[in-house]
Design an enzyme around this catalytic site. Structure first.
Site, PDB file in Angstrom:
ATOM      1  CE1 TYR A  74      -3.368  -1.917   5.561  1.00  0.00           C
ATOM      2  CE2 TYR A  74      -2.526   0.331   4.412  1.00  0.00           C
ATOM      3  CZ  TYR A  74      -3.031  -0.819   4.530  1.00  0.00           C
ATOM      4  OH  TYR A  74      -3.376  -1.348   3.194  1.00  0.00           O
TER       5      TYR A  74
ATOM      6  CB  SER B 167      -1.270   0.338   1.422  1.00  0.00           C
ATOM      7  OG  SER B 167      -1.508   1.312   1.611  1.00  0.00           O
TER       8      SER B 167
END
Length: 315
Positions: free
Chosen positions: A179, A153
């Site tokens: 994350y 990501s």
């Protein structure tokens, strides 16, 4: 090193990327393949002729895909549960041509651990996939020029991996940082695989699918969604221009998994169907791959950290 370019732009779909590609007789495994980007990845690979296994916590969620394609099957896998990973690897038989590490969890609002004390985002996004890849190495070696794809990501640009406190045992937990670190780890996983397994004919690359409405964002509150520009003041989802459809988001994944354009290419990071330039991570860059995520020293160090964990999970 020259960046890899392709004729596909950010709006290309997974089906368009694989147009004319025959995957008959090839076998693929897609984690988290029962929803969102995973589903579109499975569809594109199966439509090109591949036999695809959907690895998901609830195989019944893939009933539609199994009904749609006779060569698709679904098997149970919980990446955060070492017993589940061990059982899945033990049950696998035959070669594996494509391993797509697609499953993930994003920005859990509070710190959570699995039974082994692993922080859940790191356990699911990285450690589970590392253990899975290690357990399936014999199957990858048995295939002809196998490929591994790890989904990262753009969040990886915000945080390097923290080797001193990977599970937030000493520092305050932050959902986004957790994350981001796990997504940095996913890029380092691709680099590590390429460094160690290229001699077996295996290549590995990482990619960022982009901004897409999927259930990955289910843990985000409305304030965060509004900050992303993806929700209005009434709590209704909106789709900014920079968002993709799931079919478009899966394009880079299948490009790396199956396109002849990527034959023999590994250890790199792609977004919008192009290899990304290397940038310094931090608060400013919105695209590119952070230097810390492709650092071979960091990749080796992370491998050495994760391997005992993975071997313990597989034993």
């Amino acid at each position: 090193m020259t960046l890899v370019t392709t004729p596909f732009g950010m709006r290309a779909t997974a089906t368009e990327v694989l147009e004319g590609t025959d995957l008959t007789g090839r076998r693929a495994l897609v984690t988290g393949g029962a929803s969102g980007l995973g589903t579109e990845t499975v569809r594109a690979l199966a439509a090109a002729g591949a036999h695809v296994t959907v690895a998901t916590r609830d195989p019944r969620a893939a009933d539609g895909l199994v009904a749609e394609f006779p060569q698709v099957r679904a098997e149970a896998l919980d990446l955060a549960d070492p017993d589940s990973v061990r059982a899945f690897c033990a049950a696998w038989s035959g070669p594996l041509d494509m391993l797509v590490a697609n499953a993930g969890v994003m920005m859990l609002p509070d710190r959570r651990f699995n039974a082994q004390g692993w922080e859940t985002q790191l356990a699911t996004n990285y450690l589970g996939h590392f253990s899975l890849a290690l357990g399936l190495l014999p199957a990858l070696r048995e295939a002809d020029r196998a490929r591994v794809v790890t989904l990262s990501s753009g969040a990886h640009l915000r945080a390097p991996f923290d080797f001193d406190d990977p599970h937030f045992e000493r520092r305050p937990y932050d959902a986004f940082t957790a994350y981001a670190r796990s997504k940095t780890a996913d890029v380092l996983l691709a680099v590590g695989i390429q460094r160690r397994w290229a001699e077996y004919g295996i290549t590995a690359n990482a990619c960022a699918p982009g901004w897409i409405h999927t259930n990955l964002t289910r843990h985000l509150d409305q304030a965060t969604m509004r900050a992303f520009g993806a929700m209005d003041e009434h709590g209704e989802l909106v789709t900014p221009d920079y968002y993709k459809t799931p079919e478009q988001g899966a394009a880079t994944t299948v490009l790396l998994a199956a396109s002849p354009l990527l034959d023999g290419i590994g250890g790199r990071y792609f977004e919008d169907n192009q290899e990304s330039p290397v940038v310094d991570g931090g608060p400013e860059p919105m695209a590119g791959v952070a230097r810390w995520s492709i650092d071979p020293v960091a990749a080796d160090r992370l491998w050495e950290y994760a391997q005992p964990v993975a071997l313990g999970a597989l034993s």
